[in-house]
Design an enzyme around this catalytic site. Sequence first.
Site, PDB file in Angstrom:
ATOM      1  N   CYS A   2       0.819  -1.214   0.000  1.00  6.85           N
ATOM      2  CA  CYS A   2       0.000   0.000   0.000  1.00  6.85           C
ATOM      3  C   CYS A   2       0.855   1.267   0.000  1.00  6.85           C
ATOM      4  O   CYS A   2       1.948   1.299   0.562  1.00  6.85           O
ATOM      5  CB  CYS A   2      -0.962   0.101   1.188  1.00  6.85           C
ATOM      6  SG  CYS A   2      -2.206  -1.183   1.194  1.00  6.85           S
ATOM      7  N   GLY A  29       0.808  -0.611  -4.735  1.00  6.53           N
ATOM      8  CA  GLY A  29      -0.533  -1.189  -4.724  1.00  6.53           C
ATOM      9  C   GLY A  29      -1.253  -0.916  -6.011  1.00  6.53           C
ATOM     10  O   GLY A  29      -1.275   0.234  -6.476  1.00  6.53           O
ATOM     11  N   ASN A 104      -1.037   2.122   5.493  1.00  7.25           N
ATOM     12  CA  ASN A 104      -0.110   1.130   4.957  1.00  7.25           C
ATOM     13  C   ASN A 104       0.393   0.317   6.141  1.00  7.25           C
ATOM     14  O   ASN A 104       0.948   0.873   7.076  1.00  7.25           O
ATOM     15  CB  ASN A 104       1.064   1.831   4.248  1.00  7.25           C
ATOM     16  CG  ASN A 104       2.191   0.875   3.857  1.00  7.25           C
ATOM     17  OD1 ASN A 104       3.351   1.267   3.784  1.00  7.25           O
ATOM     18  ND2 ASN A 104       1.873  -0.367   3.599  1.00  7.25           N
ATOM     19  N   GLY A 105       0.181  -0.992   6.086  1.00  8.38           N
ATOM     20  CA  GLY A 105       0.633  -1.847   7.183  1.00  8.38           C
ATOM     21  C   GLY A 105      -0.380  -2.933   7.443  1.00  8.38           C
ATOM     22  O   GLY A 105      -1.227  -3.239   6.588  1.00  8.38           O
ATOM     23  N   TYR A 245      12.910  -5.253  -2.199  1.00 14.22           N
ATOM     24  CA  TYR A 245      11.923  -5.362  -3.269  1.00 14.22           C
ATOM     25  C   TYR A 245      10.892  -4.237  -3.303  1.00 14.22           C
ATOM     26  O   TYR A 245      10.571  -3.729  -4.366  1.00 14.22           O
ATOM     27  CB  TYR A 245      11.191  -6.703  -3.149  1.00 14.22           C
ATOM     28  CG  TYR A 245       9.973  -6.823  -4.040  1.00 14.22           C
ATOM     29  CD1 TYR A 245      10.094  -7.067  -5.395  1.00 14.22           C
ATOM     30  CD2 TYR A 245       8.682  -6.680  -3.511  1.00 14.22           C
ATOM     31  CE1 TYR A 245       8.971  -7.165  -6.221  1.00 14.22           C
ATOM     32  CE2 TYR A 245       7.559  -6.767  -4.333  1.00 14.22           C
ATOM     33  CZ  TYR A 245       7.706  -7.013  -5.683  1.00 14.22           C
ATOM     34  OH  TYR A 245       6.612  -7.103  -6.494  1.00 14.22           O
TER      35      TYR A 245
HETATM   36  P1  AMP Z   1       7.407 -16.312  -6.479  1.00 11.86           P
HETATM   37  O1  AMP Z   1       7.159 -16.457  -7.934  1.00 11.86           O
HETATM   38  O2  AMP Z   1       6.210 -16.652  -5.647  1.00 11.86           O
HETATM   39  O3  AMP Z   1       8.640 -17.013  -6.005  1.00 11.86           O
HETATM   40  O4  AMP Z   1       7.634 -14.753  -6.209  1.00 11.86           O
HETATM   41  C1  AMP Z   1       8.882 -14.174  -6.449  1.00 11.86           C
HETATM   42  C2  AMP Z   1       8.752 -13.021  -7.391  1.00 11.86           C
HETATM   43  O5  AMP Z   1       7.736 -12.136  -6.943  1.00 11.86           O
HETATM   44  C3  AMP Z   1      10.034 -12.235  -7.466  1.00 11.86           C
HETATM   45  O6  AMP Z   1      10.290 -11.938  -8.832  1.00 11.86           O
HETATM   46  C4  AMP Z   1       9.784 -10.975  -6.664  1.00 11.86           C
HETATM   47  O7  AMP Z   1      10.321  -9.841  -7.308  1.00 11.86           O
HETATM   48  C5  AMP Z   1       8.288 -10.858  -6.597  1.00 11.86           C
HETATM   49  N1  AMP Z   1       7.806 -10.590  -5.224  1.00 11.86           N
HETATM   50  C6  AMP Z   1       8.441 -10.741  -4.050  1.00 11.86           C
HETATM   51  N2  AMP Z   1       7.659 -10.396  -3.020  1.00 11.86           N
HETATM   52  C7  AMP Z   1       6.480 -10.014  -3.554  1.00 11.86           C
HETATM   53  C8  AMP Z   1       5.251  -9.549  -3.019  1.00 11.86           C
HETATM   54  N3  AMP Z   1       5.077  -9.394  -1.707  1.00 11.86           N
HETATM   55  N4  AMP Z   1       4.249  -9.255  -3.884  1.00 11.86           N
HETATM   56  C9  AMP Z   1       4.398  -9.389  -5.209  1.00 11.86           C
HETATM   57  N5  AMP Z   1       5.547  -9.836  -5.785  1.00 11.86           N
HETATM   58  C10 AMP Z   1       6.562 -10.152  -4.976  1.00 11.86           C
END
Ligand code: AMP
Length: 472
Positions: A2, A29, A104-105, A245
């Site tokens: 968020c 978001g 946000n949180g 990230y």
């Molecule tokens: P996964 O495919 O489930 O292993 O997610 C990893 C990928 O999602 C990586 O390319 C990250 O850049 C991205 N990522 C990491 N954390 C999040 C998050 N909380 N929400 C959305 N994307 C994420």
Amino acid sequence: MCGVFGVYSGNDYVAEEIYLGLAALQHRGQESAGVAWIDEDRRINVVKGMGLLHEALDQSLLSKLTAKAGIGHVRYSTAGGSHEQNAQPIGANYAQGPVAIAHNGNLTNFKELREVLENRGAIFQSTSDTEVILQMLAHQPKRRPLEALCRALTGVSGAYSLVVLIEDGLVAARDPWGFRPLSLGRKGSNYYVASESCAFNLLGVSFLRDIEPGEVLLINERGLSSYKIPSVTKEARLCSFEFVYLARPDSVIEGISVYRARREMGRRLARSNGGERCLSSASANDADFVASMPDSGTTAALGYAEESRLPYESAVVRNRYVGRTFIQPTQRVRELGVRIKLNPSPDLFRDRSAILVDDSIVRGTTAGLVVSMIRECQTKAIHLRISSPPIRYPCFYGIDTPSRGDLTAAKHTVAEIAESVGADSLCFLSKEDMIESIGLPRERLCTACFDGNYLEERVESESRRACERIFD
Ligand code: AMP
Ligand code: SF4
């Protein structure tokens, strides 16, 4: 995640600036967006909708509003589903006047708080944890909104970076742990509050300072008045994953450039080949070039290339016009999955050995799909490098991570993950290197999703008692 944004101005109409600030926070978001202001009749007004900012809000309508203060929000759901009634800001006109909140949180005791409030007769309009804060205000009808807000926050646990609009002005508040960032800026006599400083750059706003952990800041025609939320903790824990990230690389959080931290993570990752979090049986010494998973892995990949003295190639291309809304849940589109968004360039991968850098592995889905697409390009070898430690624990502080059972690193060794995603070698950054790349003292950072060290102790009965005391 968020994103929240707020403006207080003595003279200017600010609604369009809120729209622009939210545009810079869109990465935090994409599910819904909204803006709130107080009109001449002292009533709260909220416009919000589902989707990206331009789908959710009408910019031309906002440009005509004469509001001199307002708040905005872009949503990524953690507590409460992705529905219109959970979109923010949430607003109400109650005994003490108009109020709107953007958050946000994630409140860790919101279920207990909600139960206490429902027992007192509260009727909730949404399933979002933020509404608990609004109801806690409304249930203190004799106290001025700022005092009621400060009291409410003493009973709330977990993560909150808030902007709140009341008749007395714009309020910014950050939980005593300071999990999520919140910045204060100024342009002329106008004050701005934003989840990240990148929103200020767009508007020509000068960054003044971070809102302190545990601070409640009132902004109005008298200037700034700062209050402290009485708290059991003196420690602060900024989310380290913001640097990995979440935050945009052009943001500065607590004096640390996100770009510099991310690039240093890449450099250290290049140096850490063979460490304990590395599957070292397959060496990356044969690598011809460094590529990244765009855009999340790009800054770390540049650091990796610099340290390893290998060329960086934009070998995986992201289709920037494909947003979340494009992904329809039909079988055909599901099968295409990540192919719609990310594509390796066959020419660059054919007969070459590549280092592929991404920022994190959560379920392992993205890595598995992209590695298999790269394999189809007759690549010699793919060495996957991750610029954060393995994520083994869920986050309760505002990130929508799955439960432990779905976190691949919670169940599998590095070797098993490498095998399941099809990489020739796999290496994660160590927690120590991540912390040193950020450059804040380790006791200042939350690393709970990497090490399970949640620190914040939740005692349900105490939570209920704390909430009940607020209404005494
Ligand atoms: P996964 O495919 O489930 O292993 O997610 C990893 C990928 O999602 C990586 O390319 C990250 O850049 C991205 N990522 C990491 N954390 C999040 C998050 N909380 N929400 C959305 N994307 C994420
Ligand atoms: Fe950030 Fe992880 Fe802590 Fe959540 S658990 S606040 S994602 S470091």
